[in-house]
Design an enzyme around this catalytic site. Sequence first.
Site, PDB file in Angstrom:
ATOM      1  N   LEU A  11       0.843  -1.191   0.034  1.00 47.40           N
ATOM      2  CA  LEU A  11      -0.048   0.190   0.055  1.00 47.40           C
ATOM      3  C   LEU A  11       0.957   1.213   0.012  1.00 47.40           C
ATOM      4  O   LEU A  11       0.451   2.278  -0.164  1.00 47.40           O
ATOM      5  CB  LEU A  11      -0.976   0.039   1.148  1.00 47.40           C
ATOM      6  N   SER A  12       2.181   1.118   0.153  1.00 48.63           N
ATOM      7  CA  SER A  12       3.054   2.304   0.541  1.00 48.63           C
ATOM      8  C   SER A  12       3.657   2.631  -1.004  1.00 48.63           C
ATOM      9  O   SER A  12       4.220   1.894  -1.656  1.00 48.63           O
ATOM     10  CB  SER A  12       4.199   1.904   1.329  1.00 48.63           C
ATOM     11  N   PRO A  13       3.288   3.820  -1.393  1.00 49.11           N
ATOM     12  CA  PRO A  13       3.927   4.351  -2.553  1.00 49.11           C
ATOM     13  C   PRO A  13       5.415   4.249  -2.742  1.00 49.11           C
ATOM     14  O   PRO A  13       5.899   3.858  -3.892  1.00 49.11           O
ATOM     15  CB  PRO A  13       3.595   5.866  -2.836  1.00 49.11           C
TER      16      PRO A  13
END
Length: 569
Positions: A11-13
Amino acid sequence: MAVGKLYMIDLSPPVRAVLLTEKALGINLEHKELNLLGGEHLKADYVKMNPQHTVPSYMDQDGSVIGDSHAIMAYLVGKYGKDDSLYPKDLYSRSVVDQRLHFDSGSLFPLLKTCVLGFTRKGWTSISDDIIEQVKTSYDFLNKFLQGEKFVAGPKVTIADFSCLTSVTALGLIIPLDEKLYPNIASWLKRCEEWPFFSAHSEGFAKAKVVYGSFTKNSSKFFAVVLVCAVVAQVAVAKVTPPPTTTAGDFMAVVGPRDAAVVPQMGWLGLTVRGILTGNNLVSWLLTILFLNMPLVALVDVLFTVSCVGGVSSIGVLGNILWLLTQIILGPLLWILQLRSLLANVINSADFIMAVGKLYMTDLSPPCRAVILTAKSLGIELELIETNIMAGETATPEFLKMNPAHALPTYKDNDGTAMGDSHAIMAFLVGKYGKNDSLYPKDLAKRAAVDQRLHYDSGNVYSLHVSIVFPMWMRQSEGISQRQLDSAKSMYNVLNTFLEGNTWIAKTASPTIADFSLATSVNAINVVAPMDKATCGNVVAWLKRCDGIPHYQEVNKKGKISTQVFSNA
């Protein structure tokens, strides 16, 4: 076989930027999913590995550990890339990529982080006009970077595209990107979708979109689950000496005592005129310049001296013949050599040292001071051009052509290349003018540590300085808020951990450009948000060591005083 382990959540860019790099390189990483809500990133062994306890963190097979996605990507390309297309070795091309990477770490991602923390920790129910304008400004800069270019740093895909893509698409879910206002970004995003490895981003991004869909923008719970795992994890919660001017003493050792005796009275020009008029030391000078053979010089000088006195001795005749041949054959060359000597004498004087480029700057700016300190440490001269932002001097067409972000510092090298962002400028200067790599190591693991600290400055330290000091300068704030004081305290604690058992900020034996960047930023923040010396002993000791760096106090003094004046006004 995996070449290393990546601690992550998709979920982390920033994690997805590393995943894109992995797939583009054709390597395999062991993916270690962390349970952030369960506090796995806060466990002692993880904090020891990454004091910021953020994701992503990377551990290579050789045991090297790197935090910060930008530093990880550069490391992976350097170690495992079949070529340098993703992170060019050409100094100027790399500086453009570096600038875009720092644009992400210092602008795009911090804005995303601000929004997420606003909804998850501060009870936001909507986004303020100020934040919306900041995001739109960043969109505008990125749109200008892409003007006439296929990708953010030029015609080819680089790791800068990976970072900017993942951050911009996440921001677009919060503050939608208007394709009509930012057509270059819209076209770029479509080109990115054509990458054969695009799924490394799209799969994790699809999960984020599903989670976002469970909330409304005006809900007080907006992003309570959405990116708390994805972004909150990214937040740390806790000069070579110039050639000497030629003097009579220096010159005496070359041309002998008779000519040296006239130097104090006549100087270079007088001695040159005397030589041309008498003709008795032209060959001496030529032989001196070409061979530095003193016995031969002395012999010819004697021959010429006898010939000038007159007489019909064989020595006098030989001397006259030599003089005549000199004037006919070597005269033009001697004029050139004498002119070269005259110019060299001027250029190497204490009052005139040739600048390698122009630095558009202001003493108020910590990043500008970091670049100036780098130049002085390299022993090079920059033409410093004081630039008035408030008077619009960074918004002229000429300036915008050099730096579309119209920010300071901006550097223009004598070869015509121009670049923005202090971190990219410093790396460029060391690469082009450094006599060794001590300021920015070539060893991949050591460089990754420096890069991580540089990006920590961009996204945490300098960005905090901007949020505190700029509103004071613009008279938009009467002082520092408790939230900013807490952020400063957290930042000091992280730096203190970085410095545990280390002399310099990136675990090196001598200062690097990371020390220059962070020390100038920290000193500026410390004026308005003083650190607790009792709990930040490592930082205090480090700053004291920085005071001992040649030129450091000289460069930093004026800016520090200016910060004090503005903050107390």
